[in-house]
Design a protein around this motif. Structure first.
Motif, short mmCIF file in Angstrom:
data_model
loop_
_atom_site.label_atom_id
_atom_site.label_comp_id
_atom_site.label_asym_id
_atom_site.label_seq_id
_atom_site.Cartn_x
_atom_site.Cartn_y
_atom_site.Cartn_z
N SER A 26 0.80 -1.22 0.00
CA SER A 26 0.00 0.00 0.00
C SER A 26 0.84 1.28 0.00
O SER A 26 0.30 2.36 -0.06
N VAL A 27 2.14 1.13 0.06
CA VAL A 27 3.01 2.31 0.15
C VAL A 27 3.67 2.55 -1.21
O VAL A 27 4.04 1.62 -1.91
N ASN A 28 3.81 3.82 -1.57
CA ASN A 28 4.50 4.20 -2.81
C ASN A 28 5.90 3.60 -2.80
O ASN A 28 6.68 3.83 -1.89
N HIS A 29 6.19 2.82 -3.84
CA HIS A 29 7.46 2.10 -3.90
C HIS A 29 8.66 3.05 -3.84
O HIS A 29 9.63 2.80 -3.14
N ASP A 30 8.59 4.18 -4.55
CA ASP A 30 9.71 5.13 -4.58
C ASP A 30 9.93 5.77 -3.21
O ASP A 30 11.06 6.11 -2.87
N THR A 31 8.88 5.90 -2.43
CA THR A 31 9.01 6.49 -1.10
C THR A 31 9.93 5.66 -0.22
O THR A 31 10.60 6.17 0.66
N ARG A 32 9.98 4.37 -0.47
CA ARG A 32 10.83 3.48 0.32
C ARG A 32 12.17 3.20 -0.36
O ARG A 32 13.18 2.99 0.30
N MET A 33 12.20 3.17 -1.69
CA MET A 33 13.41 2.81 -2.42
C MET A 33 14.49 3.89 -2.34
O MET A 33 15.66 3.60 -2.20
N ARG A 34 14.08 5.15 -2.44
CA ARG A 34 15.07 6.23 -2.41
C ARG A 34 15.83 6.27 -1.08
O ARG A 34 17.07 6.30 -1.08
N PRO A 35 15.15 6.25 0.07
CA PRO A 35 15.90 6.24 1.33
C PRO A 35 16.77 4.98 1.49
O PRO A 35 17.86 5.05 2.05
N LEU A 36 16.30 3.87 0.96
CA LEU A 36 17.09 2.64 1.02
C LEU A 36 18.37 2.80 0.19
O LEU A 36 19.46 2.48 0.65
N ALA A 37 18.24 3.33 -1.02
CA ALA A 37 19.41 3.53 -1.89
C ALA A 37 20.39 4.53 -1.26
O ALA A 37 21.60 4.33 -1.32
N LYS A 38 19.87 5.58 -0.65
CA LYS A 38 20.74 6.56 0.01
C LYS A 38 21.49 5.92 1.17
O LYS A 38 22.68 6.17 1.37
N ALA A 39 20.81 5.09 1.93
CA ALA A 39 21.47 4.41 3.05
C ALA A 39 22.57 3.48 2.55
O ALA A 39 23.66 3.43 3.13
N LEU A 40 22.31 2.77 1.47
CA LEU A 40 23.33 1.89 0.90
C LEU A 40 24.52 2.69 0.40
O LEU A 40 25.67 2.29 0.58
N ARG A 41 24.25 3.84 -0.21
CA ARG A 41 25.34 4.70 -0.70
C ARG A 41 26.23 5.16 0.45
O ARG A 41 27.45 5.19 0.33
N THR A 42 25.62 5.52 1.58
CA THR A 42 26.42 6.02 2.69
C THR A 42 27.27 4.93 3.33
O THR A 42 28.23 5.23 4.02
N MET A 43 26.93 3.67 3.08
CA MET A 43 27.74 2.56 3.61
C MET A 43 29.00 2.34 2.80
O MET A 43 29.93 1.68 3.28
N ALA A 44 29.04 2.85 1.59
CA ALA A 44 30.23 2.73 0.75
C ALA A 44 31.17 3.88 1.07
O ALA A 44 30.78 5.04 1.06
N VAL A 45 32.40 3.55 1.39
CA VAL A 45 33.42 4.55 1.68
C VAL A 45 34.68 4.20 0.90
O VAL A 45 34.88 3.04 0.54
N PRO A 46 35.51 5.17 0.61
CA PRO A 46 36.75 4.86 -0.10
C PRO A 46 37.52 3.76 0.64
O PRO A 46 37.67 3.80 1.85
N GLY A 47 37.93 2.75 -0.10
CA GLY A 47 38.63 1.62 0.50
C GLY A 47 37.69 0.50 0.93
O GLY A 47 38.13 -0.61 1.23
N ARG A 48 36.40 0.76 0.98
CA ARG A 48 35.39 -0.26 1.31
C ARG A 48 34.17 -0.02 0.43
O ARG A 48 33.16 0.52 0.87
#
Length: 89
Positions: A26-48
């Motif tokens: 019942s929830v807009n898919h993009d409403t959940r996917m964007r924050p998920l993608a941003k969280a995954l991006r922040t887990m990537a750091v140079p060297g990891r």
């Protein structure tokens, strides 16, 4: 686990290559996917870097998350979507 405002958005597997999403019908898919993608991006750091090979058991390129990952700076590779932890704005 990736949680936002008390909502479980996704789970990143132990190898950091598989993601399981938890999107309510019942929830807009993009409403959940964007924050998920941003969280995954922040887990990537140079060297990891972060390589996501599968999302919900299918190739990342075939998942609804693919477009949002590209927008967040992930690069499509033959093994999945890669982020090296540095974002060019």
């Amino acid at each position: 686990m990736i949680i936002r405002d008390g909502d479980l958005l996704g789970y990143l597997g132990r190898t950091r290559q598989t993601v399981t999403t938890f999107a309510a019908e019942s929830v807009n898919h993009d409403t959940r996917m964007r924050p998920l993608a941003k969280a995954l991006r922040t887990m990537a750091v140079p060297g990891r870097s972060m390589l996501i090979a599968k999302v919900d058991g299918i190739a990342t390129a075939d998942s609804p998350l693919a477009t949002v990952l590209i927008e967040e700076g992930f690069m499509r590779t033959t093994k999945g979507f890669l982020h090296k932890g540095n974002r060019i704005e």
